[in-house]
Design a protein around this motif. Structure first.
Motif, PDB file in Angstrom:
ATOM      1  N   VAL A  96       0.767  -1.234  -0.040  1.00 15.71           N
ATOM      2  CA  VAL A  96      -0.023   0.031  -0.100  1.00 15.71           C
ATOM      3  C   VAL A  96       0.858   1.381   0.112  1.00 15.71           C
ATOM      4  O   VAL A  96       0.675   2.356  -0.602  1.00 15.71           O
ATOM      5  N   ILE A  97       1.940   1.206   0.693  1.00 11.90           N
ATOM      6  CA  ILE A  97       2.861   2.465   0.799  1.00 11.90           C
ATOM      7  C   ILE A  97       3.437   2.656  -0.582  1.00 11.90           C
ATOM      8  O   ILE A  97       3.484   3.967  -1.002  1.00 11.90           O
ATOM      9  N   VAL A  98       3.830   1.673  -1.064  1.00  8.49           N
ATOM     10  CA  VAL A  98       4.381   1.859  -2.453  1.00  8.49           C
ATOM     11  C   VAL A  98       3.544   2.404  -3.381  1.00  8.49           C
ATOM     12  O   VAL A  98       3.812   3.155  -4.222  1.00  8.49           O
ATOM     13  N   THR A  99       2.448   1.733  -3.493  1.00  2.00           N
ATOM     14  CA  THR A  99       1.348   2.203  -4.417  1.00  2.00           C
ATOM     15  C   THR A  99       1.020   3.712  -4.077  1.00  2.00           C
ATOM     16  O   THR A  99       1.013   4.523  -5.088  1.00  2.00           O
ATOM     17  N   LEU A 100       0.813   4.180  -2.841  1.00  2.00           N
ATOM     18  CA  LEU A 100       0.707   5.549  -2.626  1.00  2.00           C
ATOM     19  C   LEU A 100       1.562   6.326  -3.332  1.00  2.00           C
ATOM     20  O   LEU A 100       1.546   7.442  -3.932  1.00  2.00           O
ATOM     21  N   ALA A 105       4.622  10.097  -6.770  1.00  3.86           N
ATOM     22  CA  ALA A 105       5.806  10.500  -7.780  1.00  3.86           C
ATOM     23  C   ALA A 105       5.415  10.548  -8.939  1.00  3.86           C
ATOM     24  O   ALA A 105       6.125  11.522  -9.563  1.00  3.86           O
ATOM     25  N   TYR A 106       4.499  10.024  -9.721  1.00  8.00           N
ATOM     26  CA  TYR A 106       3.957   9.949 -11.009  1.00  8.00           C
ATOM     27  C   TYR A 106       3.549  11.478 -11.387  1.00  8.00           C
ATOM     28  O   TYR A 106       3.843  12.280 -12.206  1.00  8.00           O
ATOM     29  N   ARG A 107       2.647  11.762 -10.345  1.00  7.90           N
ATOM     30  CA  ARG A 107       1.805  13.279 -10.383  1.00  7.90           C
ATOM     31  C   ARG A 107       3.074  14.292 -10.427  1.00  7.90           C
ATOM     32  O   ARG A 107       3.124  15.120 -11.127  1.00  7.90           O
ATOM     33  N   LEU A 108       3.998  14.081  -9.592  1.00  6.08           N
ATOM     34  CA  LEU A 108       5.084  15.106  -9.178  1.00  6.08           C
ATOM     35  C   LEU A 108       6.079  15.180 -10.442  1.00  6.08           C
ATOM     36  O   LEU A 108       6.344  16.240 -10.835  1.00  6.08           O
ATOM     37  N   SER A 109       6.358  14.064 -10.869  1.00  9.03           N
ATOM     38  CA  SER A 109       7.307  14.127 -11.883  1.00  9.03           C
ATOM     39  C   SER A 109       6.584  14.712 -13.094  1.00  9.03           C
ATOM     40  O   SER A 109       7.395  15.304 -13.905  1.00  9.03           O
ATOM     41  N   SER A 122       1.562   5.336 -19.007  1.00 13.68           N
ATOM     42  CA  SER A 122       0.391   5.850 -18.029  1.00 13.68           C
ATOM     43  C   SER A 122       0.568   5.741 -16.749  1.00 13.68           C
ATOM     44  O   SER A 122       1.306   5.119 -16.359  1.00 13.68           O
ATOM     45  N   ARG A 123      -0.356   6.613 -16.396  1.00 13.45           N
ATOM     46  CA  ARG A 123      -0.194   6.622 -14.709  1.00 13.45           C
ATOM     47  C   ARG A 123      -0.666   5.341 -14.007  1.00 13.45           C
ATOM     48  O   ARG A 123      -0.155   5.090 -12.869  1.00 13.45           O
ATOM     49  N   LEU A 124      -1.570   4.632 -14.622  1.00 13.97           N
ATOM     50  CA  LEU A 124      -2.061   3.368 -14.144  1.00 13.97           C
ATOM     51  C   LEU A 124      -1.070   2.399 -14.332  1.00 13.97           C
ATOM     52  O   LEU A 124      -0.761   1.574 -13.393  1.00 13.97           O
ATOM     53  N   ILE A 125      -0.440   2.346 -15.365  1.00 14.35           N
ATOM     54  CA  ILE A 125       0.590   1.215 -15.722  1.00 14.35           C
ATOM     55  C   ILE A 125       1.822   1.488 -14.769  1.00 14.35           C
ATOM     56  O   ILE A 125       2.506   0.446 -14.273  1.00 14.35           O
ATOM     57  N   PHE A 126       2.231   2.788 -14.726  1.00 17.37           N
ATOM     58  CA  PHE A 126       3.532   3.098 -13.592  1.00 17.37           C
ATOM     59  C   PHE A 126       3.117   2.418 -12.191  1.00 17.37           C
ATOM     60  O   PHE A 126       3.960   1.824 -11.533  1.00 17.37           O
TER      61      PHE A 126
END
Length: 361
Positions: A96-100, A105-109, A122-126
């Motif tokens: 759960v921690i890694v997922t969040l 990280a994806y949004r920030l990058s 894509s965000r989901l695949i990442f």
């Protein structure tokens, strides 16, 4: 009534204690190494490699510190859970921690235009890719901790069995000496013999307790006083005892019945063989983070026949110290011939060990 119940604490041995600084620093170092490996595997070089290493390090460090903080917080709730429950709860928390964090990280990058995600990913695949990697790595890591936990429990069980065997071995040795004293008193001084039986029962109650018993030095001194009262009845004014124990070390954790056999040896091989009075001196000091306890007694005259004994007590103490402290504690024996008549010294050097938690029953 209280007894030592180590099971809850041993269950938490399944995972490192991330409430302490050392495991957290070790985790941070490992994350930095993993980031370096991933950067090298990517094939980047120069300034681009440094930038990517910093991004991956920041990402992994956030995962590491958040995971450590969560597992530290969860320890209080997992204290009485079964090892299997601890295993799956920790695994789920890590995923759960890694997922969040991967989502953040994806949004920030994307917002900062960092080259962190794969091109066109894509965000989901990442998020799914990193969650699956975390699930596999966490499963392997927790499996390693599980095997290490089982091995530790087996070693601890064998150590406790050996410890109890050592206690069972020393009890007849001590009982033989005490019963001789009791037999000498029971006809001529029955009241004092009754007090001696009470002190003897206190000593045996302590020796019969199960587990790797740890107590404060103050409690161990109380058991030694009970034993010395027994010998005082037998030897009378021939036995003189001097204590030099500062208050600041009275709460130091020590193994139970670790000092009494040393004092017994000093009386049996020293004071009892003297023609006149003899003084046993018991001193304790904290030196460089270790508790040093020294028991000294005068040596018998040279014309007295040498009594070597069977070394039951000293060998027993050395083995119990090895079981509890590993190689961190030691028993030193030696003679000091510089003083008149000579003095025999036994020195216990004990590192600090944590007190087990008492659990009411």
């Amino acid at each position: 009534m209280q007894q030592i119940a180590p099971s809850p604490r041993h269950r938490l041995d399944l995972i490192p204690n991330f409430c302490e600084a050392r495991p957290v620093l070790s985790l941070a170092f490992i994350m930095a190494l993993v980031a370096a490996v991933l950067t090298l595997a990517n094939g980047a070089s120069g300034e681009l490699a440094l930038q990517r290493w910093l991004l991956i390090t920041l990402y992994l460090q956030w995962i590491g510190f958040c995971a450590a903080a969560t597992l530290c917080w969860a320890r209080r709730w997992l204290r009485y859970a079964r090892p299997g429950v601890v295993f799956f709860v920790c695994w789920g928390l890590l995923v759960v921690i890694v997922t969040l964090i991967s989502d953040i990280a994806y949004r920030l990058s994307a917002y900062m235009h960092w080259d962190f995600a794969a091109i066109g990913e894509s965000r989901l695949i990442f998020i799914l890719r990193h969650a699956v990697i975390a699930a596999i790595v966490a499963l392997m890591l927790l499996r390693y901790f599980w095997v290490r936990h089982q091995w530790t429990m087996q070693v601890r069980a064998e150590g406790e069995a050996r410890y109890q065997a050592l206690n069972a071995r020393i009890r007849p040795h001590f009982l033989f000496n005490s019963l001789n004293s009791l037999a000498a008193l029971i006809q001529v001084r029955p009241d004092e013999a009754e007090m001696m039986v009470e002190d003897l029962s206190d000593l045996f109650r302590a020796s019969l307790q199960k587990g790797l018993q740890i107590a404060q030095l103050l409690e161990e001194i109380g058991l030694c006083h009970a034993y010395l009262r027994i010998e005082k009845l037998r030897l009378g004014d021939k036995l003189v005892v001097e204590w030099d124990i500062p208050e600041e070390v009275l709460e130091w954790p020590v193994p139970k019945l670790i000092l009494q056999p040393v004092i017994e040896n000093a009386i049996h091989h020293g004071i009892s063989r003297l023609a006149g009075r003899g003084t046993i001196r018991i001193a304790a000091r904290e030196i460089f983070g270790r508790l040093v306890i020294e028991v000294s007694n005068p040596m018998p005259p040279q014309n007295e026949p040498m009594v070597h004994g069977n070394r039951v007590a000293t060998d027993n103490i050395a083995q119990r110290l090895k079981l509890i402290y590993g190689g961190g504690a030691r028993l030193e024996l030696g003679r000091d011939l510089r003083l008149e008549g000579g003095v025999f010294r036994a020195r216990l050097v004990l590192p600090r060990i944590s007190m087990p938690e008492p659990v009411p029953v």
